[in-house]
Enzyme design. Sequence first.
Site, mmCIF file in Angstrom:
data_model
loop_
_atom_site.group_PDB
_atom_site.id
_atom_site.type_symbol
_atom_site.label_atom_id
_atom_site.label_comp_id
_atom_site.label_asym_id
_atom_site.label_seq_id
_atom_site.Cartn_x
_atom_site.Cartn_y
_atom_site.Cartn_z
ATOM 1 N N TYR A 55 -5.969 4.290 5.231
ATOM 2 C CA TYR A 55 -5.258 3.108 4.711
ATOM 3 C C TYR A 55 -6.244 1.944 4.577
ATOM 4 O O TYR A 55 -6.267 1.256 3.560
ATOM 5 C CB TYR A 55 -4.107 2.750 5.644
ATOM 6 C CG TYR A 55 -3.262 1.577 5.194
ATOM 7 C CD1 TYR A 55 -2.232 1.753 4.279
ATOM 8 C CD2 TYR A 55 -3.490 0.293 5.692
ATOM 9 C CE1 TYR A 55 -1.445 0.676 3.866
ATOM 10 C CE2 TYR A 55 -2.713 -0.782 5.289
ATOM 11 C CZ TYR A 55 -1.687 -0.583 4.375
ATOM 12 O OH TYR A 55 -0.924 -1.647 3.970
ATOM 13 N N SER A 90 -4.678 -5.836 2.053
ATOM 14 C CA SER A 90 -4.177 -5.934 3.432
ATOM 15 C C SER A 90 -5.305 -6.481 4.308
ATOM 16 O O SER A 90 -6.493 -6.332 3.974
ATOM 17 C CB SER A 90 -3.787 -4.540 3.932
ATOM 18 O OG SER A 90 -3.605 -4.546 5.341
HETATM 19 N N1 LIG Z 1 4.439 -4.623 5.410
HETATM 20 C C1 LIG Z 1 3.230 -4.895 5.866
HETATM 21 O O1 LIG Z 1 3.025 -5.183 7.056
HETATM 22 C C2 LIG Z 1 2.063 -4.924 4.924
HETATM 23 C C3 LIG Z 1 0.875 -5.525 5.349
HETATM 24 C C4 LIG Z 1 -0.211 -5.558 4.488
HETATM 25 C C5 LIG Z 1 -0.105 -5.007 3.232
HETATM 26 N N2 LIG Z 1 1.075 -4.417 2.852
HETATM 27 C C6 LIG Z 1 1.119 -3.847 1.503
HETATM 28 O O2 LIG Z 1 2.143 -4.502 0.784
HETATM 29 C C7 LIG Z 1 2.579 -3.653 -0.279
HETATM 30 C C8 LIG Z 1 4.079 -3.620 -0.295
HETATM 31 O O3 LIG Z 1 4.531 -3.013 0.903
HETATM 32 P P1 LIG Z 1 5.877 -3.410 1.640
HETATM 33 O O4 LIG Z 1 5.518 -3.813 3.005
HETATM 34 O O5 LIG Z 1 6.683 -4.296 0.783
HETATM 35 O O6 LIG Z 1 6.513 -1.935 1.757
HETATM 36 P P2 LIG Z 1 7.881 -1.306 1.255
HETATM 37 O O7 LIG Z 1 7.827 0.089 1.740
HETATM 38 O O8 LIG Z 1 9.009 -2.177 1.631
HETATM 39 O O9 LIG Z 1 7.744 -1.336 -0.347
HETATM 40 C C9 LIG Z 1 6.843 -0.534 -1.059
HETATM 41 C C10 LIG Z 1 7.455 -0.167 -2.387
HETATM 42 O O10 LIG Z 1 6.487 0.592 -3.129
HETATM 43 C C11 LIG Z 1 7.168 1.652 -3.759
HETATM 44 N N3 LIG Z 1 6.253 2.751 -4.066
HETATM 45 C C12 LIG Z 1 5.661 3.611 -3.193
HETATM 46 N N4 LIG Z 1 4.928 4.521 -3.850
HETATM 47 C C13 LIG Z 1 5.051 4.234 -5.172
HETATM 48 C C14 LIG Z 1 4.528 4.816 -6.351
HETATM 49 N N5 LIG Z 1 3.737 5.907 -6.306
HETATM 50 N N6 LIG Z 1 4.826 4.259 -7.556
HETATM 51 C C15 LIG Z 1 5.656 3.178 -7.610
HETATM 52 N N7 LIG Z 1 6.189 2.592 -6.521
HETATM 53 C C16 LIG Z 1 5.896 3.109 -5.318
HETATM 54 C C17 LIG Z 1 8.239 2.064 -2.765
HETATM 55 O O11 LIG Z 1 9.254 2.839 -3.376
HETATM 56 C C18 LIG Z 1 8.707 0.718 -2.251
HETATM 57 O O12 LIG Z 1 9.771 0.213 -3.035
HETATM 58 C C19 LIG Z 1 1.909 -2.304 -0.027
HETATM 59 O O13 LIG Z 1 0.794 -2.173 -0.889
HETATM 60 C C20 LIG Z 1 1.467 -2.392 1.413
HETATM 61 O O14 LIG Z 1 0.378 -1.535 1.676
HETATM 62 C C21 LIG Z 1 2.147 -4.370 3.652
#
Ligand SMILES: NC(=O)c1ccc[n+]([C@@H]2O[C@H](COP(=O)([O-])OP(=O)(O)OC[C@H]3O[C@@H](n4cnc5c(N)ncnc54)[C@H](O)[C@@H]3O)[C@@H](O)[C@H]2O)c1
Length: 263
Positions: A156, A142
């Site tokens: 985080y 991130s």
């Molecule tokens: N959305 C943002 O703004 C953003 C920005 C930077 C980084 N990220 C990162 O991107 C990645 C994906 O996030 P997203 O935005 O798609 O969120 P999201 O919540 O839509 O998806 C995350 C997925 O991870 C799964 N998950 C959570 N804990 C888990 C576990 N212990 N084992 C297996 N699966 C698990 C959830 O069930 C979900 O399906 C994350 O690592 C997040 O930190 C997101």
Amino acid sequence: MDIKDKVALVTGGGSGIGAATSLRLAKEGASVVVADVNEEGGRDTVTQIESNGGTAAFVRADVTDVKDAEAMIAFAKDTYGGLDILHNNAGILDGPDRYPDAHPAQWLPVLEVNLRGVILGTQYGIQAMKERGGGAIVNTASMAGLGFGYPANPVYAASKGGVVLFTASLAPLKESDNIRVNCICPGVVNTPMATAGVPGLAALNKEAAAFVESLKMIEPEEIADIVVQFITDDSLAGRAMMARNGRERELVPLPDAREWAGR
Ligand SMILES: NC(=O)c1ccc[n+]([C@@H]2O[C@H](COP(=O)([O-])OP(=O)(O)OC[C@H]3O[C@@H](n4cnc5c(N)ncnc54)[C@H](O)[C@@H]3O)[C@@H](O)[C@H]2O)c1
């Protein structure tokens, strides 16, 4: 590396960025294992891939669990014969009561999923890729894990900073085992994590919430495109790609771990 006819595994493939990457990799011709704790979301991603003519299977796996991490990679080998591509993407944000006020029971899972999960998945992924003579791993970090920090949620930021430095430290795997490990550092992406997180942020800091709401959201498909770039560009190893809202993607200037080896 060509994606066509390869075997890919995406953690957190049941939602947001992981779902977009799963769909894209299947479109590029990979057989995709969708791993998630969210069975409904994971199975829905598989259904979408199959209805587009692609190949995919769901495995329930909690990335923080040693047995599950090993089993999800074994599932890819049993189902499709091996593993070539791994996207360690599952991640969580915790609620509005933040460190240092929140009880450790709230923030510890952030480290567990976002950092321990990536390290565990990579360990078993590397073992499987060695059997194939190489592979590509992309970790989801991130912008919070870069020098910008994330004052609203330092735990985080620490988890994601850990992913960036873990990734950079694995650069020498390119030469030793033909395995390239890279990571993506997105700003705010239009997924349930970000959209559900905004009210939480508002409770904490109105200015921060207004800033996030003013941003042009990055669509998860743009992040999937960076994952594809990391897989297909054989020159990239130990690198972090930043995707800032409203700007072009750019590689983050990190020291090359290979140049520092032995110093
Ligand atoms: N959305 C943002 O703004 C953003 C920005 C930077 C980084 N990220 C990162 O991107 C990645 C994906 O996030 P997203 O935005 O798609 O969120 P999201 O919540 O839509 O998806 C995350 C997925 O991870 C799964 N998950 C959570 N804990 C888990 C576990 N212990 N084992 C297996 N699966 C698990 C959830 O069930 C979900 O399906 C994350 O690592 C997040 O930190 C997101």
